[in-house]
Design an enzyme around this catalytic site. Structure first.
Site, PDB file in Angstrom:
ATOM      1  CG  MET A  99      -1.835   1.154   1.360  1.00  0.00           C
ATOM      2  SD  MET A  99      -2.967   1.288  -0.065  1.00  0.00           S
ATOM      3  CE  MET A  99      -3.161   3.055  -0.121  1.00  0.00           C
ATOM      4  CD  GLU A 100      -1.508   3.448  -3.323  1.00  0.00           C
ATOM      5  OE1 GLU A 100      -1.331   2.231  -3.117  1.00  0.00           O
ATOM      6  OE2 GLU A 100      -2.494   3.905  -3.904  1.00  0.00           O
ATOM      7  CG  ASN A 101      -0.337   3.745   3.547  1.00  0.00           C
ATOM      8  OD1 ASN A 101      -1.520   3.767   3.266  1.00  0.00           O
ATOM      9  ND2 ASN A 101       0.286   2.639   3.951  1.00  0.00           N
ATOM     10  CD  GLU A 105       2.284  -0.510  -3.619  1.00  0.00           C
ATOM     11  OE1 GLU A 105       1.572   0.505  -3.515  1.00  0.00           O
ATOM     12  OE2 GLU A 105       1.858  -1.596  -4.086  1.00  0.00           O
TER      13      GLU A 105
HETATM   14  N1  PHE Z   1      -3.380   0.500  -3.675  1.00  0.00           N
HETATM   15  C1  PHE Z   1      -2.658  -0.712  -3.482  1.00  0.00           C
HETATM   16  C2  PHE Z   1      -1.779  -0.878  -4.696  1.00  0.00           C
HETATM   17  O1  PHE Z   1      -2.181  -1.045  -5.779  1.00  0.00           O
HETATM   18  C3  PHE Z   1      -3.488  -1.931  -3.372  1.00  0.00           C
HETATM   19  C4  PHE Z   1      -4.323  -2.036  -2.161  1.00  0.00           C
HETATM   20  C5  PHE Z   1      -5.671  -1.783  -2.236  1.00  0.00           C
HETATM   21  C6  PHE Z   1      -3.772  -2.420  -0.959  1.00  0.00           C
HETATM   22  C7  PHE Z   1      -6.488  -1.903  -1.134  1.00  0.00           C
HETATM   23  C8  PHE Z   1      -4.572  -2.543   0.140  1.00  0.00           C
HETATM   24  C9  PHE Z   1      -5.924  -2.303   0.065  1.00  0.00           C
HETATM   25  O2  PHE Z   1      -0.618  -0.807  -4.620  1.00  0.00           O
HETATM   26 ZN    ZN Z   2      -1.429   0.328  -7.016  1.00  0.00          ZN
END
Ligand code: PHE
Ligand code: ZN
Length: 850
Positions: free
Chosen positions: A256-258, A291
């Site tokens: 996850m790209e937080n 990410e």
């Molecule tokens: N946004 C993340 C990704 O693509 C995927 C993700 C979605 C992770 C929902 C956790 C919950 O890198």
């Molecule tokens: Zn993504």
């Protein structure tokens, strides 16, 4: 608490929120079962919004107090949030809530994993942390204070003050709540730094549990390469003083790209040669890049609403695939991506779960993190780039970043930058975003007086999501090969826009052989009736590496169909062609390994169903076995020499060159095992000094039914390493003979290490069963029943992962009446569970077509 009755959300109902959030201050007092979260949020009226109703999302929160401008208020609370009278003027909202991270098994919101606190907020997890307008178009600047008795306390942005048992963080970049993150734990850092193109020093840390320090170096290198690549190729510089990555064992997705604080499934970041395969290394490099790239495509420019998910995901997948192509082999990456698309996206696009790349309705957004949104979303960007050209693509991206930095955008915004840069009307192209289904493209040829004509007809099957599909813009890369094998027309991009359209090539001295859809220039199914001789010719001569591989794959598909449906013997042209390629030392070993692969059994089933047959999983399995056995016998004399050539003497490196050799070596070993009864595999197993060799040997032994001792030894050697034990679970089920797969999976669910609440372990066992095609589709329905039992058990604990795994049933209509009945019964049994989650309810009802 039971989920509220499912409601459907529609794209066309989008309305901006009545207020903007000027700032957010959060204070966390961490305690496993009773964490207190205090929020102080500055709201002011949103001039863009008509509706000033003050609604804050909130789920599973215990409200302790709420104030507006310092005065207690009494909001009306439901299971989904609260509403309250609020001024039509700027005001300050203050609330305190209590949450239970230790009791949070859904792994969404704030939860605990091995004593460590961590968060997952995308898509709608922040509402499980505090009351908030939890929607991506509400962006704000966050300041966070964490009070907790743990050595490492992290949140987004740059570090502020800290002391014993507390730390403050400030993120200067406005962001939606789904990018919020917090981590607290007893962690160790693997640290490094990166100097950006603008000369700014960025501290880099990869935080892991004590004991995992030795698995960080590769991920860190991948991060630095990604940062450099994004500067060089997209002109994107990193924008904080620090970039942190944390590895957690319990995670529903890959990573996850937080903002400034990426959280990774430990399987997607931790690696060492002894414990990880070459494939693991390549995947980790790609996910780290993915990410990191989100920092610009997702974070700086985010999505207006969740229907626009492909805006960040399609683009970021496209960018990470470009990165991998640059770091490794471009043709190998393209072929691998196409294999993956056909295995995961095509079944979705051609079954009951079909939805457009930009869906227009959903019940549970977690169910739309799909291969269609991600991988087909990336394909659509690849097509756009092919159509406008590399220079215009680069210009459009510069304009996108300049025009939309700091905004929450839509697909319309994205397409508009391309229209503005090129002057092109993308109205028809936009159907790629709004229409579900994989287009079929039929081709016929005509040759007369030196002119060669190709006529294309496109059609997309109607689906629930797209009842009346219209013709799409399909870029078709074509090259023509002369009878002597020379290319007479180099790769040319044809733009198919009509339902039927012809293209002519003139001035040719002989009838050419066409090489169509080079590089898989569009995610379509190409239908062309041609001779085996012509396919064999392309397998030997096509100058486009993708289509050369594709010729082999098509021959394999055709021979396997003939073997399954008509009892034919393996096709000699296929066997000879593949043998020649395998021996051709001028070709990249990784590429030769791909050539040796067969289409998956599930793809064969799909192809047979499409041509009006009822696939028999056992017959398909038998045909694949026979074909491999025949191939092994054909290559018998070559195997020892070739395998010796693939041996790597140098110290282990997970790069393209070495891993290509090991990959071909592994494919050859599995052929040899059919001939020598596992002797060579046992030797390789005993001598292996890296996981790639150890695991490929072990898989061969298990497939040969000779894995017992090695499996026991492997477990003893690796029982302390949860990621390796995941592999141990998975390989036993994947490589089990069809009549033993369900039994193997069932036995493993009774193993003391089957921690079913851990998504990695659950997937390694039950997910592996669904990957064993003939095993899962066992005629007595035991595979379906076992999966259903476990999904029913998992759903109340982790609805997201349970719902995702229901996709194993999406192909149920392909099979015979008996199996259909068994799968329907399994689905109905799941559907009948009291208190079934919204996630699983939606998936099951869509699959059943209810
Ligand atoms: N946004 C993340 C990704 O693509 C995927 C993700 C979605 C992770 C929902 C956790 C919950 O890198
Ligand atoms: Zn993504």
């Amino acid at each position: 608490m039971k989920d509220a009755a499912p409601t459907t959300v529609y794209l066309e109902d989008y309305k901006p929120f009545g207020y903007v959030v000027d700032s957010v201050h959060l204070t966390f007092d961490l305690a496993p079962n009773a964490t207190r979260v205090k929020s102080r949020i500055e709201f002011s009226p949103n001039p863009e919004a008509a509706d000033r109703r003050f609604w804050l999302d909130g789920e599973k929160l215990k409200l302790i107090s709420a104030k507006i401008d310092g005065k207690d208020v009494n909001p009306v609370c439901t299971a989904e949030g609260l509403s309250c009278d609020a001024p039509d003027a700027p005001f300050v909202w203050e609330a305190e809530v209590e949450i239970d991270p230790a009791g949070n098994t859904a792994l969404e919101g704030l939860y605990m994993s091995n004593g460590m606190y961590c968060t997952q907020c995308e898509a709608q997890g922040f509402r499980k942390i505090t009351y908030y307008p939890d929607r991506p178009d509400v962006m704000s600047v966050f300041t966070v204070r964490i009070n907790g008795d743990l050595p490492v306390l992290l949140s987004n942005g740059n570090p502020g003050k800290s002391g014993d048992g507390w730390a403050e963080w400030h993120d200067p970049w406005p962001k939606p709540a789904y990018l919020f993150a917090l981590v607290a734990g007893d962690l160790v850092a693997h640290s490094d730094s990166f100097t950006t193109i603008g000369g700014r020093d960025v501290a880099l840390n990869l935080y892991v549990r004590p004991g995992d320090e030795g698995k960080c170096a590769f991920g860190m290198e991948a991060l630095k390469k990604s940062m450099k690549w994004d500067e060089d190729v997209y002109g994107r510089e990193y924008d904080l003083d620090i970039f942190n990555i944390v590895a957690v064992d319990d995670f529903n997705m890959g990573a996850m790209e937080n903002k400034g604080l990426n959280i990774f499934n430990s399987s997607a970041v931790l690696a060492s040669p002894e414990t990880s395969t070459d494939m693991n290394f390549e995947r980790i490099e790609a996910i780290i890049a993915h990410e990191y790239f989100h920092n610009w495509t997702g974070n700086r420019i985010t999505c207006r609403d969740w229907f626009q998910l492909c805006l960040k995901e399609g683009l970021t997948v496209y960018r990470d695939s470009q990165f991998t192509s640059d770091m490794r082999s471009a043709p190998v990456k393209r072929i691998s991506d196409t294999i993956d698309l056909r295995a995961r996206q095509f079944p979705e696009d051609n079954g009951p779960l079909a939805h457009p790349v930009r869906p227009d309705s959903f019940q549970e957004i977690n169910n739309f993190y799909t291969a269609t949104v991600y991988e087909k979303g990336a394909e659509v960007i690849g097509m756009l780039k092919r159509l406008v050209g590399d220079a215009a693509y680069a210009e459009a991206l510069d304009l996108y970043f300049a025009r939309h930095d700091g905004q929450a955008c839509t697909i319309e915004d994205w397409l508009k930058v391309f229209e503005d840069v090129t002057g092109r009307d993308l109205t028809q192209f936009k159907r790629w975003y709004s229409q579900a289904g994989t287009p079929r493209v039929k081709v016929t040829e005509h040759w007369e007086n030196g002119t060669y004509r190709l006529t294309f007809t496109q059609s997309t099957p109607a689906s629930v999501a797209s009842p009346a599909p219209q013709p799409q813009v399909i870029p078709i890369a074509v090259g023509l090969i002369g009878p002597n094998g020379d290319e007479v027309v180099e790769t040319t991009l044809l733009e198919l826009t009509e339902e039927t359209q012809a293209f002519e090539f003139s001035g040719l001295s002989a009838k050419p052989v066409p090489s169509i859809l080079r590089g898989f220039s569009a995610p379509v199914i190409l239908e062309r009736e041609t001779t085996t001789a012509e396919r064999a010719f392309l397998l030997a001569h096509d100058t486009d590496p993708f289509n050369r591989w594709e010729a082999g794959r098509t021959l394999a598909l055709e021979t396997l169909n003939d073997m399954t449906l008509g009892g034919a013997a393996p096709n000699a042209a296929y066997l000879d062609g593949i043998v020649a390629v395998t021996r051709d030392s001028s070709l990249d070993p990784a590429y030769r390994a791909l050539m040796l692969g067969l289409p998956s059994q599930s793809e064969l089933a799909a192809a047979q169903a499409e041509s009006g047959h009822t696939p028999d999983p056992m017959a398909i399995w038998n045909a694949c076995e026979t074909l491999r056995q025949t191939l092994a016998e054909k290559l018998q004399d070559d195997l020892p020499g070739l395998m010796a050539e693939m041996r790597v003497e140098a110290p282990y490196r997970p790069d393209a060159e070495q891993s290509g050799k090991r990959s071909l070596g592994g494919a050859l070993l599995s052929l040899l095992t059919r001939l020598d009864g596992g002797e060579e595999a046992a030797r390789q197993y005993a001598e292996a000094d890296n996981m790639t060799l150890q695991l490929s040997a072990l898989s061969c032994l298990v497939r040969a039914g000779k894995g017992e001792d090695a499996l026991r030894q492997f477990y003893e050697q690796w029982q302390g390493d949860r990621l390796v034990i995941d592999k141990w679970f998975m390989l036993q089920v994947l490589n089990a003979a069809p009549d033993r797969a369900v039994g193997a999976a069932k036995a493993l669910t009774e193993h003391k290490d089957f921690n079913w609440k851990n998504p990695n372990r659950f997937r390694a066992t039950l997910g592996a069963l669904t990957g064993n095609h003939a095993g899962f589709h066992a005629a007595d329905g035991a595979g379906y029943a076992l999966l259903a039992d476990w999904l029913i058990k998992l759903d109340p604990v982790n609805p997201q992962t349970a719902a995702r795994m229901c996709t194993a049933f999406q192909t149920w209509k392909r099979y015979d009446a008996e199996r259909q009945g068994q799968m329907r019964a399994a689905l109905e049994r799941i559907a009948a569970q009291p208190d079934l989650s919204r996630d699983t309810t939606e998936m099951v009802s869509r699959i059943l077509g209810a």
